[in-house]
Design an enzyme around this catalytic site. Sequence first.
Site, PDB file in Angstrom:
ATOM      1  N   ASN A  67       0.844  -1.188   0.000  1.00 32.51           N
ATOM      2  CA  ASN A  67       0.000   0.000   0.000  1.00 32.51           C
ATOM      3  C   ASN A  67       0.879   1.238   0.000  1.00 32.51           C
ATOM      4  OD1 ASN A  67      -2.516  -1.392   0.165  1.00 32.51           O
ATOM      5  ND2 ASN A  67      -2.068  -1.839   2.306  1.00 32.51           N
ATOM      6  N   HIS A  85       6.735  -1.879   2.898  1.00 35.95           N
ATOM      7  CA  HIS A  85       6.498  -3.263   3.314  1.00 35.95           C
ATOM      8  C   HIS A  85       5.616  -3.956   2.301  1.00 35.95           C
ATOM      9  CE1 HIS A  85       3.442  -0.692   5.212  1.00 35.95           C
ATOM     10  NE2 HIS A  85       2.597  -1.709   5.100  1.00 35.95           N
ATOM     11  N   HIS A 130       6.880   2.805   6.265  1.00 32.19           N
ATOM     12  CA  HIS A 130       8.136   2.079   6.014  1.00 32.19           C
ATOM     13  C   HIS A 130       7.756   1.008   4.997  1.00 32.19           C
ATOM     14  CE1 HIS A 130      12.072   0.171   7.642  1.00 32.19           C
ATOM     15  NE2 HIS A 130      11.635  -0.655   6.705  1.00 32.19           N
TER      16      HIS A 130
HETATM   17  P1  5GP Z   1      -0.337  -0.947   5.766  1.00 37.54           P
HETATM   18  O1  5GP Z   1      -1.745  -0.660   6.226  1.00 37.54           O
HETATM   19  O2  5GP Z   1       0.569   0.240   6.021  1.00 37.54           O
HETATM   20  O3  5GP Z   1      -0.248  -1.468   4.379  1.00 37.54           O
HETATM   21  O4  5GP Z   1       0.154  -2.157   6.663  1.00 37.54           O
HETATM   22  C1  5GP Z   1       0.636  -2.014   7.947  1.00 37.54           C
HETATM   23  C2  5GP Z   1       0.450  -3.343   8.613  1.00 37.54           C
HETATM   24  O5  5GP Z   1       1.197  -3.359   9.809  1.00 37.54           O
HETATM   25  C3  5GP Z   1      -1.008  -3.635   9.030  1.00 37.54           C
HETATM   26  O6  5GP Z   1      -1.451  -4.823   8.368  1.00 37.54           O
HETATM   27  C4  5GP Z   1      -0.925  -3.793  10.543  1.00 37.54           C
HETATM   28  O7  5GP Z   1      -1.779  -4.820  11.030  1.00 37.54           O
HETATM   29  C5  5GP Z   1       0.525  -4.108  10.774  1.00 37.54           C
HETATM   30  N1  5GP Z   1       1.027  -3.669  12.059  1.00 37.54           N
HETATM   31  C6  5GP Z   1       0.791  -2.479  12.670  1.00 37.54           C
HETATM   32  N2  5GP Z   1       1.442  -2.420  13.844  1.00 37.54           N
HETATM   33  C7  5GP Z   1       2.111  -3.592  13.987  1.00 37.54           C
HETATM   34  C8  5GP Z   1       2.968  -4.128  15.014  1.00 37.54           C
HETATM   35  O8  5GP Z   1       3.267  -3.493  16.027  1.00 37.54           O
HETATM   36  N3  5GP Z   1       3.459  -5.384  14.808  1.00 37.54           N
HETATM   37  C9  5GP Z   1       3.152  -6.111  13.688  1.00 37.54           C
HETATM   38  N4  5GP Z   1       3.685  -7.324  13.601  1.00 37.54           N
HETATM   39  N5  5GP Z   1       2.363  -5.631  12.695  1.00 37.54           N
HETATM   40  C10 5GP Z   1       1.838  -4.397  12.854  1.00 37.54           C
HETATM   41 ZN    ZN Z   2      11.450   2.673   9.132  1.00 31.83          ZN
END
Ligand code: 5GP
Ligand code: ZN
Length: 113
Positions: free
Chosen positions: A86, A99, A97
């Site tokens: 995303n 991912h 960051h």
């Molecule tokens: P995004 O929404 O930015 O694409 O994905 C971020 C992801 O990080 C989400 O799926 C969320 O559940 C995960 N996430 C957020 N905080 C933490 C954390 O402290 N530990 C882990 N393992 N995942 C996290």
């Molecule tokens: Zn970072």
Amino acid sequence: MSDCLFCKIIAGEIPSTKVYEDDLVLAFRDIAPQAPTHVLVVPKAHIADCDAVTAENSSLVAHIFQVIPAIAKAEGLTNGYRVVSNCGPDAGQTVQHLHFHILGGRPLTLEMA
Ligand code: 5GP
Ligand code: ZN
């Protein structure tokens, strides 16, 4: 980046369930899994998002896509999986960051994040 959640996970300051690590990348289980297997793969170097990928750092992204099939295999995702990154507000990016989500373990709908 001292205020970045995933940099803190990479540094071991915040615990995570690691599934793969090498010199360049870390992979760990998402804290709120959206599928039976939900792994996040991140470069150890801080890159904010897909917009911040450049000729200088894109080899890290290539390396991530090299390790993703090995992670999927180790997770037993023999029937396929999805890779998602995303970028920005409209995509719902919540951690700044870079991912890559690996999602699998059941048939995925097109709406799946
Ligand atoms: P995004 O929404 O930015 O694409 O994905 C971020 C992801 O990080 C989400 O799926 C969320 O559940 C995960 N996430 C957020 N905080 C933490 C954390 O402290 N530990 C882990 N393992 N995942 C996290
Ligand atoms: Zn970072």
